[in-house]
Write an enzyme that holds these catalytic residues in place. Structure first.
Site, PDB file in Angstrom:
ATOM      1  N   HIS A 399       0.850  -1.190   0.000  1.00  0.00           N
ATOM      2  CA  HIS A 399       0.000   0.000   0.000  1.00  0.00           C
ATOM      3  C   HIS A 399       0.883   1.235   0.000  1.00  0.00           C
ATOM      4  O   HIS A 399       1.947   1.234   0.609  1.00  0.00           O
ATOM      5  CB  HIS A 399      -0.909  -0.001   1.244  1.00  0.00           C
ATOM      6  CG  HIS A 399      -2.072   0.928   1.108  1.00  0.00           C
ATOM      7  ND1 HIS A 399      -1.995   2.252   1.429  1.00  0.00           N
ATOM      8  CD2 HIS A 399      -3.325   0.717   0.645  1.00  0.00           C
ATOM      9  CE1 HIS A 399      -3.164   2.827   1.189  1.00  0.00           C
ATOM     10  NE2 HIS A 399      -3.995   1.914   0.707  1.00  0.00           N
ATOM     11  N   GLU A 452      -7.792  -5.228  -0.237  1.00  0.00           N
ATOM     12  CA  GLU A 452      -8.349  -5.967  -1.357  1.00  0.00           C
ATOM     13  C   GLU A 452      -8.297  -7.472  -1.177  1.00  0.00           C
ATOM     14  O   GLU A 452      -9.090  -8.198  -1.761  1.00  0.00           O
ATOM     15  CB  GLU A 452      -7.603  -5.592  -2.650  1.00  0.00           C
ATOM     16  CG  GLU A 452      -7.602  -4.125  -2.968  1.00  0.00           C
ATOM     17  CD  GLU A 452      -8.975  -3.581  -3.310  1.00  0.00           C
ATOM     18  OE1 GLU A 452      -9.977  -4.243  -2.986  1.00  0.00           O
ATOM     19  OE2 GLU A 452      -9.041  -2.496  -3.891  1.00  0.00           O
TER      20      GLU A 452
END
Ligand code: ACO
Length: 525
Positions: A399, A452
């Site tokens: 991320h 996700e």
């Protein structure tokens, strides 16, 4: 900052060092006594194996680690990027910017000679990078990481702490304890609703689900187009629906009119999506049940029947967790478009376009595709190693902001586990293996599971088809976008940055005679 300035001039020396085997409470005492924010971690042979910072301590205690029983080795950042004393401060600044570290060890051969903190560097950078008005613009880091481009009261992400919030409330806590409508109200109205406010707000959102005249037929047409793809179809549907609603430039609207238009679009987005989906499947569209809240109605419009409470709640938690997330790319896009005074439909259409990219919202189905490709637990390690070896990224990991656990993945892992099933056990095995492999093959990059990975597992478990994962994300994120749009419109300034031109020196002469033939042709014509 002078190019000649080296790390040696700024670093803290001698380096504060701790052994990897000591406990967090002992490390904390050492940091306290030396009055520094981080220490280099050495193994039994005196070799550098990691860095431990106050933030690591805070984070691990926040995650329930016992500071008297947990060793530094368990929480430190392994294999840190190293500097040498003769490296330039510019080089250090670039590493801090790109890799988001706050402290770097400075080596003299095998020996840790000092520690450089981002604070040491920023002090110097600030003094020397202030430019007189009218001078060439400074170049922000590629990807704009670390650059604040607006003020917002909607929410924030604290990547280093693994924490994000909506208007000050821990978003994970909101997802655990609140309904979609309560958090929606919080984001767009600025505060959590009391019972009466919630009832009134819910009535408004249910009433706003009605399609404008003429749209139903157009949706059928969009769904029948060749190469139908749900997110692209939704993007188009949002655009025509807002046009059909007579969406006006935000520049001409009062703040309360902006909020009303925003609410209407946010309520309509799932209705548009589900109609498109059912047409594309050759099924009759299902109108939203006015007695159902957002998440339950979502599944009811999808499948034509009321979901179980557990299914609706699991989806609701996912939807709350993904409503907003700081100044992410699609939120930024929605604000840039709003800053031109444009209408809400344009801002939402652009935001959906930004979300469509796999580096932002397009990964959850890819994470499941990765699970499919792996097939069975015994193949996980070999597959993951081969992917990274081939320069591929593992979908659902890493991320831009979180350099520790993504708090959304922590709750979604729990939600998935509560829903149960073989896929959850398999996903959890792949996750553990991926984290081990990433740590080994991408040391120091601090890559963890992102939202996700388990998002796909949760949506699959409640019956959302794979091609609807990102569109579902778009529905919840519409709430965050509308909060951002309203905030931008209420206190607007055109967002119009500059770029540093790096092409051939300008002005350039056109080659001799170039364009003469064209000129002659146009005169003759
Ligand atoms: N798998 C393997 N390696 C990775 C991964 C990954 N998922 N993510 C980053 N890396 C590596 C990069 O290859 C790079 O290695 P290098 O130093 O050897 O070149 C290093 O980590 C740093 O990568 P960056 O590109 O600088 O990281 P950035 O902050 O730009 O990337 C991103 C963040 C785009 C999310 C990235 O981690 C990624 O591509 N992940 C996979 C896609 C994904 O899961 N997307 C959903 C994100 S969540 C969301 O948007 C809601």
């Amino acid at each position: 900052m002078s190019d000649a300035m080296t790390v040696a001039a700024l670093m803290h020396r001698p380096a504060v060092v701790v052994r990897d085997s000591i406990t967090l409470s002992q490390a904390s005492q050492t940091l306290d006594e030396a009055n520094v924010g981080a220490a280099a971690v050495l193994d039994g042979d005196g070799s550098l194996v990691g860095m431990v910072s106050e933030r690591d301590l805070l984070h691990s205690v926040g995650h329930g680690h016992d500071p008297h029983a947990t060793s530094v080795a368990e929480v430190m950042t392994r294999n840190p990027v190293r500097l040498t004393a003769s490296d330039s401060v510019q080089k250090a600044l670039e590493i801090f910017r790109e890799r988001r570290f706050r402290h770097l060890p400075v080596m003299d051969g095998d020996h840790v000679a000092g520690i450089l903190s981002i604070r040491h560097v920023v002090r110097v950078a600030q003094i020397e990078e202030v430019k007189p008005a009218g001078s060439a613009p400074g170049l922000a880091p590629r990807g704009l990481e670390g650059v604040a481009v607006a003020e917002t009261a909607v929410g924030d992400v604290r990547g280093e702490e693994g924490f994000f919030h909506y208007r000050g409330y821990n978003a994970v806590e909101l997802a655990r304890r609140c309904s979609f409508e309560q958090v929606w109200h919080l984001l767009v109205e600025g505060d959590l609703p009391d019972d009466d406010q919630l009832a009134a707000f819910t009535r408004l959102t249910v009433g706003a689900r009605k399609l404008p005249e003429g749209i139903a037929d157009l949706l059928r047409g969009i769904a029948a187009l060749p190469n139908y793809a749900p997110l692209a179809a939704l993007r188009s549907a949002v655009s025509i629906t807002s046009a059909a609603l007579g969406s006006q430039p935000t520049l001409d609207l009062s703040p309360s009119q902006v909020r009303i238009d925003c609410l209407r679009m946010a309520a309509l987005v799932p209705v548009l999506l589900m109609r498109l989906h059912r047409h594309a499947q050759g099924l009759q569209p299902v109108d939203p049940d006015p007695d159902l809240g957002y998440a339950a109605a979502y599944l009811q419009m999808l499948n034509g029947e009321r979901p179980t409470e557990a299914q609706a709640r699991a989806l609701e938690q996912y939807l709350i967790l993904t409503m907003d997330h700081g100044f992410n790319s699609s939120t930024f896009t929605s604000r840039v478009i709003t800053s031109t005074g444009s209408d809400i439909g344009s801002a939402l259409t652009g935001a959906i376009g930004a979300l469509a990219g796999p580096l932002h919202g397009g990964a959850p189905s890819r994470a499941l595709a990765m699970l499919d490709a792996i097939g069975s637990p015994d193949r996980a390690e070999e597959y993951l190693r081969a992917e990274i070896g081939a320069g591929q990224r593992l979908m659902g990991f890493g991320h831009r902001v979180y350099k520790t656990d993504d708090p959304r993945s922590t709750l979604l892992r729990q939600v998935a586990t509560e829903l149960g099933g073989d896929q959850v056990d398999f996903a959890s095995h792949v996750e553990r293996t991926a984290l081990k492999v990433l740590e080994e093959l991408k040391p120091g990059r601090r890559l963890y599971t992102n939202v996700e990975f388990y998002a796909g597992v949760v949506m699959n478990s409640v019956g959302v088809p794979r091609d609807m994962f990102t569109p579902t994300f778009a529905c919840s994120r519409t709430v965050g976008w509308t909060a951002a749009i309203a905030e931008q419109a209420a206190n607007n300034r055109l967002i119009r940055p500059s770029a540093l031109y790096v092409g051939p020196p300008a002005p350039r002469e056109l080659p001799d005679g170039y364009g003469a033939a064209l000129h002659a042709a146009s005169v003759a014509g």
